[in-house]
Scaffold this motif. Structure first.
Motif, PDB file in Angstrom:
ATOM      1  N   SER A 165      -0.650  34.139  25.025  1.00 17.09           N
ATOM      2  CA  SER A 165      -2.104  34.112  25.168  1.00 17.09           C
ATOM      3  C   SER A 165      -2.556  32.870  25.938  1.00 17.09           C
ATOM      4  N   ASN A 166      -1.960  31.709  25.625  1.00 19.60           N
ATOM      5  CA  ASN A 166      -2.297  30.488  26.358  1.00 19.60           C
ATOM      6  C   ASN A 166      -2.038  30.656  27.838  1.00 19.60           C
ATOM      7  N   TRP A 167      -0.858  31.162  28.172  1.00 18.71           N
ATOM      8  CA  TRP A 167      -0.478  31.282  29.574  1.00 18.71           C
ATOM      9  C   TRP A 167      -1.321  32.326  30.308  1.00 18.71           C
ATOM     10  N   LYS A 168      -1.691  33.392  29.623  1.00 21.35           N
ATOM     11  CA  LYS A 168      -2.580  34.377  30.246  1.00 21.35           C
ATOM     12  C   LYS A 168      -3.948  33.759  30.526  1.00 21.35           C
ATOM     13  N   HIS A 169      -4.478  33.021  29.562  1.00 19.20           N
ATOM     14  CA  HIS A 169      -5.769  32.380  29.777  1.00 19.20           C
ATOM     15  C   HIS A 169      -5.682  31.355  30.912  1.00 19.20           C
ATOM     16  N   GLU A 170      -4.585  30.616  30.970  1.00 22.57           N
ATOM     17  CA  GLU A 170      -4.431  29.633  32.043  1.00 22.57           C
ATOM     18  C   GLU A 170      -4.347  30.330  33.393  1.00 22.57           C
ATOM     19  N   PHE A 171      -3.632  31.449  33.435  1.00 25.75           N
ATOM     20  CA  PHE A 171      -3.572  32.212  34.677  1.00 25.75           C
ATOM     21  C   PHE A 171      -4.961  32.675  35.097  1.00 25.75           C
ATOM     22  N   ASP A 172      -5.756  33.153  34.150  1.00 21.89           N
ATOM     23  CA  ASP A 172      -7.111  33.592  34.487  1.00 21.89           C
ATOM     24  C   ASP A 172      -7.894  32.457  35.145  1.00 21.89           C
TER      25      ASP A 172
END
Length: 294
Positions: free
Chosen positions: A231-238
Motif C-alpha cells: 500500500s505504501n509503495w502504491k501510494h508513493e507511485f501515485d
C-alpha cells in the motif's frame, strides 16, 4: 472563506512548483528497479568462523531468488539494473552472464560490499576496488559498468568527480535529495555525471531484513506487513505519477525474492503497468535520456 482562500493559494503554489518532465514516448513518469545482488558479501564477515546459516541467507539471492526476479520481470517486459559486488560476480559467473543475456544492465556495487570503503580508505585503495570489479565484469560479459550504487557507507565529497573523470562512470544512484535525476555539480559547474536519487522508503531492506547474528532488526520483533508495504509503495507511485518524477526502487533478491514477496512485487508491477504510460528503464537509459534532454 479565509481558510478556503489560503488553501487555494497553497494549491496554486504547489502546482507552480511542479516541472513537467519530458519522458520518452510521452510517458507520465519513469520507474527504475535497481536490484542489489549482495549475496554472501553481507553475511560472511568472519571467514575464520563463518556461520553456515548466515552464509546460506546470502546465498539465497544468487542461487534462487535472482532467477525468480528475472522470470517475473522478463514476463512483464520490465528492464532492471543489477548492482553486483565484484566477488559475487566472480563466485556466480553464470548468474552474471544470464542477467546480461536478458538485456539487463549490470552496475558496480563494491568488490566485497565494502563497509566504510569511501571514508576509511585512501583514494588509491578504492580505485583499486573499482578496477578489480570492473575487470571481472569485462572478463565475464565483455563490458564494464557505467553506473554505480554506493554501498551502505557514505563517501568522500570528491569521489563522484574522480569516478566520473578517471574511472569512466556516467551515473550514480546513491543520493537521496530529489525525486528526479539531476546533473552533479563539480566546483560550482554542472557536469554530465547524472545522479538518479533513490529513497529509503523504496528500499525493501528496512521493511523485511531479518538476521540473528548480528540481530537485524535489533530486538528481532519486526517484519513489516506485506499488504502495508504494498500500500505504501502504491501510494508513493501515485505521487510520482502525478508529479512526473523518477521512482527508483532498491531491491535485494534474498529479501524481495522469496515467494510471497515476489507475489507482492508482481501486484505492484501490474498496478504500475496498468497506467499504460509509465517508462520502465535501466539506470543507463535514464541517465542517457536526462543528459540529452536536460
Amino acid at each position: 472563506m479565509q481558510f478556503d482562500k489560503g488553501r487555494r493559494e497553497k494549491v496554486t503554489m504547489f502546482q507552480a512548483a511542479k516541472e513537467t518532465i519530458r519522458w520518452p514516448n510521452h510517458a507520465k513518469c519513469a520507474v527504475l528497479l535497481t536490484i542489489h545482488v549482495d549475496g554472501e558479501s553481507l553475511y560472511n564477515r568472519n571467514p575464520q568462523a563463518p556461520s553456515p546459516r548466515r552464509v546460506s541467507y546470502g546465498k539465497y539471492g544468487p542461487t534462487r531468488a535472482v532467477d525468480r526476479l528475472l522470470e517475473l520481470t522478463q514476463r512483464k517486459g520490465i528492464p532492471c539494473s543489477y548492482f553486483i559486488p565484484g566477488q559475487i560476480a566472480e563466485r556466480y559467473p553464470e548468474m552474471v552472464k544470464k542477467i546480461d543475456a536478458c538485456g539487463y544492465e549490470i552496475g558496480f556495487h563494491g568488490f566485497d560490499h565494502e563497509e566504510h570503503m569511501y571514508t576509511d580508505r585512501s583514494t588509491e585503495e578504492w580505485i583499486d576496488v573499482v578496477n578489480r570489479a570492473q575487470d571481472t565484469f569485462q572478463r565475464l560479459i565483455g563490458k564494464r559498468a557505467v553506473g554505480y550504487v554506493a554501498t551502505s557507507s557514505d563517501f568522500q565529497m570528491d569521489a563522484p568527480q574522480i569516478w566520473h573523470e578517471q574511472l569512466g562512470f556516467s551515473y550514480s544512484s546513491s543520493m537521496r535529495g530529489d525525486d528526479r535525476p539531476y546533473r552533479t555539480v563539480f566546483h560550482g559547474q554542472e557536469s554530465d555525471f547524472i545522479e538518479i536519487p533513490a529513497r529509503w522508503e523504496l528500499d525493501d531492506y528496512p521493511f523485511f531484513v531479518y538476521s540473528f547474528d548480528p540481530p537485524q532488526p535489533k530486538g528481532q520483533s519486526r517484519i513489516s506487513s506485506y499488504r502495508g508495504v504494498l500500500s505504501n509503495w502504491k501510494h508513493e507511485f501515485d505521487g510520482y505519477y502525478s508529479e512526473g518524477g523518477c521512482m527508483t526502487f532498491m531491491l535485494h533478491p534474498h529479501i524481495i525474492g522469496i515467494p510471497g514477496r515476489a507475489y507482492m512485487l508482481e501486484e505492484l508491477l501490474d498496478y504500475m503497468l496498468d497506467k499504460g504510460d509509465v517508462w520502465f528503464a535501466t539506470g543507463k537509459e535514464i541517465a542517457e535520456w536526462w543528459r540529452a534532454n536536460y
